[in-house]
Structure formats: C-alpha cells, structure tokens
Design a protein around this motif. Structure first.
Motif, PDB file in Angstrom:
ATOM      1  N   LEU A  99      22.361  -2.428  42.172  1.00 26.53           N
ATOM      2  CA  LEU A  99      23.626  -2.429  41.413  1.00 26.53           C
ATOM      3  C   LEU A  99      23.803  -3.693  40.566  1.00 26.53           C
ATOM      4  CD1 LEU A  99      26.117  -1.038  44.101  1.00 26.53           C
ATOM      5  CD2 LEU A  99      24.912   0.217  42.306  1.00 26.53           C
ATOM      6  N   ASP A 100      22.839  -4.614  40.646  1.00 29.14           N
ATOM      7  CA  ASP A 100      22.998  -5.901  39.947  1.00 29.14           C
ATOM      8  C   ASP A 100      23.306  -5.723  38.464  1.00 29.14           C
ATOM      9  OD1 ASP A 100      22.465  -7.084  42.327  1.00 29.14           O
ATOM     10  OD2 ASP A 100      20.590  -8.059  41.726  1.00 29.14           O
ATOM     11  N   GLY A 101      22.581  -4.820  37.798  1.00 25.41           N
ATOM     12  CA  GLY A 101      22.765  -4.624  36.360  1.00 25.41           C
ATOM     13  C   GLY A 101      24.166  -4.151  36.034  1.00 25.41           C
ATOM     14  N   PHE A 102      24.673  -3.250  36.857  1.00 28.72           N
ATOM     15  CA  PHE A 102      26.034  -2.727  36.684  1.00 28.72           C
ATOM     16  C   PHE A 102      27.043  -3.870  36.861  1.00 28.72           C
ATOM     17  CE2 PHE A 102      29.979  -0.721  37.723  1.00 28.72           C
ATOM     18  CZ  PHE A 102      29.938   0.595  37.269  1.00 28.72           C
ATOM     19  N   ILE A 103      26.869  -4.619  37.956  1.00 26.13           N
ATOM     20  CA  ILE A 103      27.811  -5.681  38.307  1.00 26.13           C
ATOM     21  C   ILE A 103      27.850  -6.749  37.212  1.00 26.13           C
ATOM     22  CG2 ILE A 103      28.241  -7.531  39.985  1.00 26.13           C
ATOM     23  CD1 ILE A 103      26.980  -5.537  42.112  1.00 26.13           C
ATOM     24  N   ARG A 104      26.677  -7.043  36.651  1.00 24.22           N
ATOM     25  CA  ARG A 104      26.581  -8.091  35.632  1.00 24.22           C
ATOM     26  C   ARG A 104      27.414  -7.751  34.393  1.00 24.22           C
ATOM     27  NH1 ARG A 104      21.288  -7.864  34.838  1.00 24.22           N
ATOM     28  NH2 ARG A 104      20.874  -8.839  36.848  1.00 24.22           N
ATOM     29  N   GLN A 105      27.580  -6.456  34.112  1.00 24.41           N
ATOM     30  CA  GLN A 105      28.292  -6.060  32.888  1.00 24.41           C
ATOM     31  C   GLN A 105      29.806  -6.100  33.032  1.00 24.41           C
ATOM     32  OE1 GLN A 105      26.426  -2.591  30.687  1.00 24.41           O
ATOM     33  NE2 GLN A 105      25.279  -2.533  32.594  1.00 24.41           N
ATOM     34  N   ALA A 106      30.274  -6.181  34.246  1.00 25.97           N
ATOM     35  CA  ALA A 106      31.722  -6.157  34.456  1.00 25.97           C
ATOM     36  C   ALA A 106      32.318  -7.519  34.138  1.00 25.97           C
ATOM     37  CB  ALA A 106      32.020  -5.769  35.904  1.00 25.97           C
ATOM     38  N   LYS A 107      33.305  -7.511  33.268  1.00 24.94           N
ATOM     39  CA  LYS A 107      33.995  -8.748  32.903  1.00 24.94           C
ATOM     40  C   LYS A 107      35.452  -8.615  33.342  1.00 24.94           C
ATOM     41  CE  LYS A 107      30.447 -10.405  30.499  1.00 24.94           C
ATOM     42  NZ  LYS A 107      29.456  -9.911  31.482  1.00 24.94           N
ATOM     43  N   LEU A 108      35.863  -9.488  34.238  1.00 24.31           N
ATOM     44  CA  LEU A 108      37.231  -9.441  34.746  1.00 24.31           C
ATOM     45  C   LEU A 108      38.011 -10.635  34.206  1.00 24.31           C
ATOM     46  CD1 LEU A 108      36.581  -8.598  38.515  1.00 24.31           C
ATOM     47  CD2 LEU A 108      36.502  -7.088  36.527  1.00 24.31           C
ATOM     48  N   ASP A 109      39.255 -10.399  33.840  1.00 19.16           N
ATOM     49  CA  ASP A 109      40.119 -11.481  33.386  1.00 19.16           C
ATOM     50  C   ASP A 109      41.199 -11.706  34.435  1.00 19.16           C
ATOM     51  OD1 ASP A 109      42.375 -12.849  32.214  1.00 19.16           O
ATOM     52  OD2 ASP A 109      41.387 -12.583  30.273  1.00 19.16           O
ATOM     53  N   MET A 110      41.049 -12.839  35.138  1.00 16.69           N
ATOM     54  CA  MET A 110      41.944 -13.150  36.247  1.00 16.69           C
ATOM     55  C   MET A 110      43.407 -13.151  35.790  1.00 16.69           C
ATOM     56  SD  MET A 110      41.555 -16.369  38.806  1.00 16.69           S
ATOM     57  CE  MET A 110      41.177 -17.592  37.607  1.00 16.69           C
ATOM     58  N   ALA A 111      43.691 -13.741  34.625  1.00 19.30           N
ATOM     59  CA  ALA A 111      45.083 -13.866  34.167  1.00 19.30           C
ATOM     60  C   ALA A 111      45.699 -12.500  33.892  1.00 19.30           C
ATOM     61  CB  ALA A 111      45.135 -14.740  32.912  1.00 19.30           C
ATOM     62  N   ILE A 112      44.956 -11.642  33.184  1.00 21.40           N
ATOM     63  CA  ILE A 112      45.481 -10.298  32.878  1.00 21.40           C
ATOM     64  C   ILE A 112      45.699  -9.520  34.176  1.00 21.40           C
ATOM     65  CG2 ILE A 112      44.851  -8.036  31.901  1.00 21.40           C
ATOM     66  CD1 ILE A 112      43.589  -9.471  29.555  1.00 21.40           C
ATOM     67  N   LEU A 113      44.704  -9.556  35.066  1.00 22.96           N
ATOM     68  CA  LEU A 113      44.790  -8.746  36.286  1.00 22.96           C
ATOM     69  C   LEU A 113      45.952  -9.209  37.174  1.00 22.96           C
ATOM     70  CD1 LEU A 113      40.964  -8.416  36.988  1.00 22.96           C
ATOM     71  CD2 LEU A 113      42.491  -6.618  36.140  1.00 22.96           C
ATOM     72  N   GLN A 114      46.191 -10.512  37.216  1.00 22.81           N
ATOM     73  CA  GLN A 114      47.289 -10.993  38.062  1.00 22.81           C
ATOM     74  C   GLN A 114      48.647 -10.719  37.429  1.00 22.81           C
ATOM     75  OE1 GLN A 114      46.942 -14.940  39.687  1.00 22.81           O
ATOM     76  NE2 GLN A 114      44.782 -14.695  40.154  1.00 22.81           N
ATOM     77  N   LYS A 115      48.707 -10.859  36.108  1.00 27.94           N
ATOM     78  CA  LYS A 115      50.007 -10.756  35.442  1.00 27.94           C
ATOM     79  C   LYS A 115      50.420  -9.304  35.215  1.00 27.94           C
ATOM     80  CE  LYS A 115      51.750 -12.276  31.025  1.00 27.94           C
ATOM     81  NZ  LYS A 115      50.912 -11.661  30.036  1.00 27.94           N
ATOM     82  N   GLN A 116      49.453  -8.422  34.922  1.00 27.17           N
ATOM     83  CA  GLN A 116      49.801  -7.072  34.478  1.00 27.17           C
ATOM     84  C   GLN A 116      49.766  -6.034  35.610  1.00 27.17           C
ATOM     85  OE1 GLN A 116      51.139  -8.028  31.949  1.00 27.17           O
ATOM     86  NE2 GLN A 116      50.105  -7.236  30.155  1.00 27.17           N
ATOM     87  N   ILE A 117      49.316  -6.446  36.799  1.00 29.29           N
ATOM     88  CA  ILE A 117      49.319  -5.513  37.935  1.00 29.29           C
ATOM     89  C   ILE A 117      50.329  -6.048  38.944  1.00 29.29           C
ATOM     90  CG2 ILE A 117      47.950  -4.418  39.735  1.00 29.29           C
ATOM     91  CD1 ILE A 117      45.450  -5.054  38.014  1.00 29.29           C
ATOM     92  N   ALA A 118      51.438  -5.320  39.096  1.00 24.69           N
ATOM     93  CA  ALA A 118      52.548  -5.842  39.887  1.00 24.69           C
ATOM     94  C   ALA A 118      52.143  -6.101  41.345  1.00 24.69           C
ATOM     95  CB  ALA A 118      53.725  -4.880  39.804  1.00 24.69           C
ATOM     96  N   THR A 119      51.426  -5.165  41.962  1.00 25.88           N
ATOM     97  CA  THR A 119      51.016  -5.329  43.356  1.00 25.88           C
ATOM     98  C   THR A 119      49.509  -5.161  43.465  1.00 25.88           C
ATOM     99  OG1 THR A 119      53.112  -4.368  44.084  1.00 25.88           O
ATOM    100  CG2 THR A 119      51.345  -4.460  45.704  1.00 25.88           C
ATOM    101  N   ARG A 120      48.854  -6.121  44.110  1.00 28.63           N
ATOM    102  CA  ARG A 120      47.395  -6.071  44.256  1.00 28.63           C
ATOM    103  C   ARG A 120      47.058  -6.163  45.743  1.00 28.63           C
ATOM    104  NH1 ARG A 120      49.456  -9.204  40.921  1.00 28.63           N
ATOM    105  NH2 ARG A 120      49.138 -11.066  42.176  1.00 28.63           N
ATOM    106  N   PHE A 121      46.306  -5.182  46.203  1.00 30.97           N
ATOM    107  CA  PHE A 121      45.994  -5.091  47.625  1.00 30.97           C
ATOM    108  C   PHE A 121      44.502  -4.912  47.821  1.00 30.97           C
ATOM    109  CE2 PHE A 121      49.693  -4.761  50.389  1.00 30.97           C
ATOM    110  CZ  PHE A 121      49.091  -4.988  51.615  1.00 30.97           C
ATOM    111  N   LEU A 122      43.954  -5.540  48.818  1.00 28.38           N
ATOM    112  CA  LEU A 122      42.528  -5.390  49.110  1.00 28.38           C
ATOM    113  C   LEU A 122      42.359  -5.128  50.603  1.00 28.38           C
ATOM    114  CD1 LEU A 122      39.501  -5.928  48.009  1.00 28.38           C
ATOM    115  CD2 LEU A 122      39.785  -8.144  49.087  1.00 28.38           C
ATOM    116  N   LEU A 123      41.667  -4.032  50.933  1.00 31.21           N
ATOM    117  CA  LEU A 123      41.338  -3.751  52.333  1.00 31.21           C
ATOM    118  C   LEU A 123      39.844  -3.953  52.510  1.00 31.21           C
ATOM    119  CD1 LEU A 123      43.490  -0.804  51.791  1.00 31.21           C
ATOM    120  CD2 LEU A 123      43.778  -1.817  54.009  1.00 31.21           C
ATOM    121  N   PHE A 124      39.474  -4.670  53.561  1.00 34.36           N
ATOM    122  CA  PHE A 124      38.048  -4.902  53.804  1.00 34.36           C
ATOM    123  C   PHE A 124      37.762  -4.757  55.293  1.00 34.36           C
ATOM    124  CE2 PHE A 124      40.080  -8.944  54.445  1.00 34.36           C
ATOM    125  CZ  PHE A 124      39.346  -9.579  55.440  1.00 34.36           C
TER     126      PHE A 124
END
Length: 191
Positions: A112-137
């Motif tokens: 999956l390395d090639g797939f993962i490498r293409q993903a670009k995440l913007d911390m500021a947008i994700l935190q500001k524009q998503i009201a509730t963020r939850f992670l289950l692990f």
C-alpha cells in the motif's frame, strides 16, 4: 429530507466491499433512526488505486454540508481524509469517525506504500472544517499498530478510543456488528 436528517457515508478499506464486516449493520442502525446511510463502492479493493478511489469518492459524495458524516475503515480513512482536504476549504461537515485509520506507511502492508504516498492531508483544514473527529483503534490490530493510529489521531486532533482485542475490526474478528462505532455516531445524529 428534513433539515435534521443526517447523511452518513460509509467508506470501506482495502480488500472490502460495502457488504463486508459491520458496514451493512451500521447502515441499518442509521436508517432505523431516520437518517440516510450510503455505503460506498470503491473500485478494485484488492488492488486499490489512489486516483480511481478519489474519483469514486467524488462521484458518490457529490455534496458535503454540515449534516454530512463520514465513517471510514482502514485505507478508506486515508482516502477519505485526502478527499476532504481537497473539498472542504469552503464547507464544514458534521464529523468523521475513523476506524483503524492511519496516515503513514504500514510495515505489515508494504503493497500500500504507493497509495499512502499520494495522500496529502491538510491538518488545518481537517481540524477546522470537521466539527467532530473520532478515531477508534485496537491494541492488537495486525495491520495498523496503535502508534500508527495515534499518529493520525493527534494529527487531526481527534478524540481517540481504544477497543480491546478488536483486531482490524473485520467480520473475521467478530465484527459483523460494531456497537462502539454506533455509540460514537448516535450523538452526532441527534443534533
């Protein structure tokens, strides 16, 4: 559609179809509570292609608004967060619930390395524009180790919840139902 109705998009991970694991059960719970659930179909899940997954997300999630919620599993989390980084500059959504999410390469799944490498995440947008963020692990996930999950959780400043001995939250781990994810989602459907 009433203004209170939420739209929940369920995004599977690699090697999974919309009918796998706990996805059908969760969409039933959502529909029984009067909201809309859509399980996404991602092309060729056994050999995920980054661009074709992004196109599939764009086609099946044509419109995001403050009543939209995304629930994603495994690689679907990363694909969804990239998609949201691209689409949320002007819009806010209600929430994301990430199950076994990660953003860095996985030792167990080098393919999956090639797939993962293409993903670009913007911390500021994700935190500001998503009201509730939850992670289950899970403490014993064979693919996504807790440190990998926590890295993502901290990156988007998510609330994090460990589920004991849940493996990778698959049907083979006993997850054809998934009460913990419903417990997290239910309050988001109420307001």
């Amino acid at each position: 559609m009433s203004q209170f109705q939420k739209k929940v998009y369920i995004v599977p991970g690699d090697q999974a179809s919309p009918n796998d694991h706990w996805f059908p059960w969760l969409s039933q719970q959502i529909q029984h509570s009067g909201h809309s659930a859509r399980r996404l179909i991602l092309p060729d899940p056994n050999a995920p292609n980054f661009q074709s997954w992004q196109q599939a997300l764009a086609l099946q999630i044509p419109h995001l608004d403050p009543n939209s919620i995304i629930v994603a599993h495994g690689l679907g989390c990363l694909a969804s967060l990239h998609f949201l980084t691209q689409t949320l500059s002007q819009t806010q959504i209600k929430g994301v619930i990430l199950v076994a999410g990660f953003k860095d390469k996985l030792t167990a799944l080098p393919e999956l390395d090639g797939f993962i490498r293409q993903a670009k995440l913007d911390m500021a947008i994700l935190q500001k524009q998503i009201a509730t963020r939850f992670l289950l692990f899970s403490c014993n996930d064979p693919y996504v180790s807790p440190p990998k999950a926590l890295l993502l959780g901290h990156y988007i400043n998510a609330q994090m919840q460990e589920v004991n001995h849940a493996g990778h939250f698959m049907r083979s781990d006993g997850f054809d139902e998934f009460k913990q994810v419903w417990d997290v989602l239910k309050p988001l459907l109420l307001h």
